[in-house]
Design a protein around this motif. Sequence first.
Motif, mmCIF file in Angstrom:
data_model
loop_
_atom_site.group_PDB
_atom_site.id
_atom_site.type_symbol
_atom_site.label_atom_id
_atom_site.label_comp_id
_atom_site.label_asym_id
_atom_site.label_seq_id
_atom_site.Cartn_x
_atom_site.Cartn_y
_atom_site.Cartn_z
ATOM 1 N N GLN A 36 1.033 -1.525 0.026
ATOM 2 C CA GLN A 36 -0.153 -0.081 0.017
ATOM 3 C C GLN A 36 0.938 1.106 0.436
ATOM 4 O O GLN A 36 0.298 2.323 -0.301
ATOM 5 C CB GLN A 36 -1.347 0.318 1.775
ATOM 6 C CG GLN A 36 -1.802 -0.820 1.177
ATOM 7 C CD GLN A 36 -3.237 -0.693 0.677
ATOM 8 O OE1 GLN A 36 -3.702 -0.343 0.048
ATOM 9 N NE2 GLN A 36 -3.560 -2.072 -0.216
ATOM 10 N N ASP A 37 2.413 0.935 0.349
ATOM 11 C CA ASP A 37 2.927 1.856 -0.050
ATOM 12 C C ASP A 37 2.876 3.320 1.942
ATOM 13 O O ASP A 37 2.553 4.102 1.683
ATOM 14 C CB ASP A 37 2.871 3.525 -0.955
ATOM 15 C CG ASP A 37 4.574 4.044 -1.090
ATOM 16 O OD1 ASP A 37 5.351 3.439 -0.485
ATOM 17 O OD2 ASP A 37 4.046 5.232 -1.772
ATOM 18 N N TYR A 38 2.732 2.386 2.428
ATOM 19 C CA TYR A 38 2.439 3.063 3.653
ATOM 20 C C TYR A 38 3.564 2.547 4.303
ATOM 21 O O TYR A 38 3.607 2.514 6.222
ATOM 22 C CB TYR A 38 0.693 2.450 4.574
ATOM 23 C CG TYR A 38 -0.264 3.136 3.939
ATOM 24 C CD1 TYR A 38 -0.005 3.783 2.979
ATOM 25 C CD2 TYR A 38 -1.275 1.760 4.503
ATOM 26 C CE1 TYR A 38 -0.996 3.976 2.737
ATOM 27 C CE2 TYR A 38 -2.703 2.281 3.430
ATOM 28 C CZ TYR A 38 -2.911 3.396 2.740
ATOM 29 O OH TYR A 38 -3.753 3.625 1.771
ATOM 30 N N LEU A 39 4.630 2.641 4.169
ATOM 31 C CA LEU A 39 6.017 2.295 5.229
ATOM 32 C C LEU A 39 6.772 3.751 5.135
ATOM 33 O O LEU A 39 7.242 3.900 4.442
ATOM 34 C CB LEU A 39 6.947 0.896 4.375
ATOM 35 C CG LEU A 39 5.983 -0.524 5.206
ATOM 36 C CD1 LEU A 39 7.433 -1.676 4.462
ATOM 37 C CD2 LEU A 39 6.097 -0.100 6.792
ATOM 38 N N THR A 40 6.976 3.647 6.173
ATOM 39 C CA THR A 40 8.426 4.855 5.860
ATOM 40 C C THR A 40 10.077 4.515 7.382
ATOM 41 O O THR A 40 9.450 4.046 7.789
ATOM 42 C CB THR A 40 7.736 6.252 7.292
ATOM 43 O OG1 THR A 40 6.794 6.902 6.166
ATOM 44 C CG2 THR A 40 9.166 6.894 7.236
ATOM 45 N N VAL A 41 10.837 3.986 6.180
ATOM 46 C CA VAL A 41 12.180 3.278 6.689
ATOM 47 C C VAL A 41 12.952 3.981 6.945
ATOM 48 O O VAL A 41 13.732 4.314 5.958
ATOM 49 C CB VAL A 41 12.255 1.961 5.551
ATOM 50 C CG1 VAL A 41 13.722 1.261 6.539
ATOM 51 C CG2 VAL A 41 11.207 1.663 5.260
ATOM 52 N N GLY A 42 13.870 4.533 8.466
ATOM 53 C CA GLY A 42 15.046 4.718 8.198
ATOM 54 C C GLY A 42 14.511 6.375 9.119
ATOM 55 O O GLY A 42 12.893 6.294 10.331
ATOM 56 N N VAL A 43 15.291 5.911 10.755
ATOM 57 C CA VAL A 43 15.659 6.228 11.714
ATOM 58 C C VAL A 43 15.173 8.107 11.235
ATOM 59 O O VAL A 43 14.557 8.491 11.631
ATOM 60 C CB VAL A 43 16.970 6.706 12.249
ATOM 61 C CG1 VAL A 43 16.773 7.754 14.028
ATOM 62 C CG2 VAL A 43 17.271 5.461 12.801
ATOM 63 N N CYS A 118 14.851 1.720 11.861
ATOM 64 C CA CYS A 118 12.599 2.262 12.308
ATOM 65 C C CYS A 118 12.325 2.707 11.677
ATOM 66 O O CYS A 118 12.660 2.937 10.474
ATOM 67 C CB CYS A 118 13.496 4.207 12.918
ATOM 68 S SG CYS A 118 11.502 4.463 13.301
ATOM 69 N N ILE A 119 11.004 1.876 11.409
ATOM 70 C CA ILE A 119 9.859 1.081 10.827
ATOM 71 C C ILE A 119 8.908 2.130 11.316
ATOM 72 O O ILE A 119 8.492 1.578 12.091
ATOM 73 C CB ILE A 119 10.179 0.512 10.145
ATOM 74 C CG1 ILE A 119 11.039 -0.679 8.866
ATOM 75 C CG2 ILE A 119 8.655 -0.100 9.271
ATOM 76 C CD1 ILE A 119 11.114 -1.620 8.608
ATOM 77 N N LEU A 120 8.268 3.325 10.241
ATOM 78 C CA LEU A 120 6.745 3.394 10.698
ATOM 79 C C LEU A 120 5.959 2.739 9.918
ATOM 80 O O LEU A 120 5.937 2.859 8.778
ATOM 81 C CB LEU A 120 6.814 4.717 10.383
ATOM 82 C CG LEU A 120 7.321 5.839 11.257
ATOM 83 C CD1 LEU A 120 7.448 7.349 11.258
ATOM 84 C CD2 LEU A 120 7.582 5.452 13.066
ATOM 85 N N VAL A 121 4.243 2.448 10.597
ATOM 86 C CA VAL A 121 3.734 1.857 8.980
ATOM 87 C C VAL A 121 2.709 3.579 9.810
ATOM 88 O O VAL A 121 2.058 3.440 10.771
ATOM 89 C CB VAL A 121 2.932 0.933 9.849
ATOM 90 C CG1 VAL A 121 1.564 0.653 9.164
ATOM 91 C CG2 VAL A 121 3.822 -0.279 9.893
ATOM 92 N N THR A 122 1.973 3.754 8.120
ATOM 93 C CA THR A 122 2.081 5.291 8.040
ATOM 94 C C THR A 122 -0.013 4.549 7.486
ATOM 95 O O THR A 122 0.307 3.572 7.335
ATOM 96 C CB THR A 122 2.673 6.454 7.838
ATOM 97 O OG1 THR A 122 2.121 6.271 6.910
ATOM 98 C CG2 THR A 122 3.527 6.598 8.746
ATOM 99 N N SER A 123 -0.422 5.803 8.503
ATOM 100 C CA SER A 123 -1.864 5.641 7.049
ATOM 101 C C SER A 123 -2.799 7.200 6.944
ATOM 102 O O SER A 123 -2.752 8.185 8.186
ATOM 103 C CB SER A 123 -3.257 4.523 8.459
ATOM 104 O OG SER A 123 -4.315 4.442 8.267
ATOM 105 N N PRO A 124 -3.017 6.912 6.363
ATOM 106 C CA PRO A 124 -3.399 8.243 5.741
ATOM 107 C C PRO A 124 -5.251 8.256 6.814
ATOM 108 O O PRO A 124 -5.712 8.436 7.349
ATOM 109 C CB PRO A 124 -4.056 8.385 4.525
ATOM 110 C CG PRO A 124 -3.891 7.183 3.577
ATOM 111 C CD PRO A 124 -3.214 6.188 5.199
#
Length: 158
Positions: A36-43, A118-124
């Motif tokens: 879904q392209d909902y990942l942010t990867v990196g500190v 660090c990985i964030l799962v994001t959501s609009p």
Amino acid sequence: MTLEEIHGQENTMENADRVQSAGAALEELLIAAKKQDYLTVGVYESAKVMNVDPDSVAFCILATDEEYECDIALQIHFTLIQAFCFDNDINVVRVNDIDRLADLVGADETGEPKDAHCILVTSPSANPWKDPALDKLSVFCEERRSVYDWVPTITLPE
């Protein structure tokens, strides 16, 4: 064997099953969020997202291994990220297998593995994303907090 010893063994086995189940759910979540392209990867990338749009962050994964355990700068970043997550009611977990995590999130444009510390799962915010694996992980984190395990460690399946 006393009743307390038997109960302790049952709890240990039950906790191991929960950690395995959480690991499978985390793997499912990462794969679905990547599609879904909902990942942010990196500190640093994660810090930017948290600063600009904290409401979009649904889940946080912090990863390290023996090589980076003594990296003071990384540990400071982890402390700040954890504090931010606690202040904003974002569930956060640790993973000890950074190589496996990097395999799951993939490589960057140059083919190099991404910084998976660090990985964030994001959501609009306008259209929140619902995923059963995210729900399982939320329940897992809530259960771990009830026994004062504020940042539980999850083992990813092989």
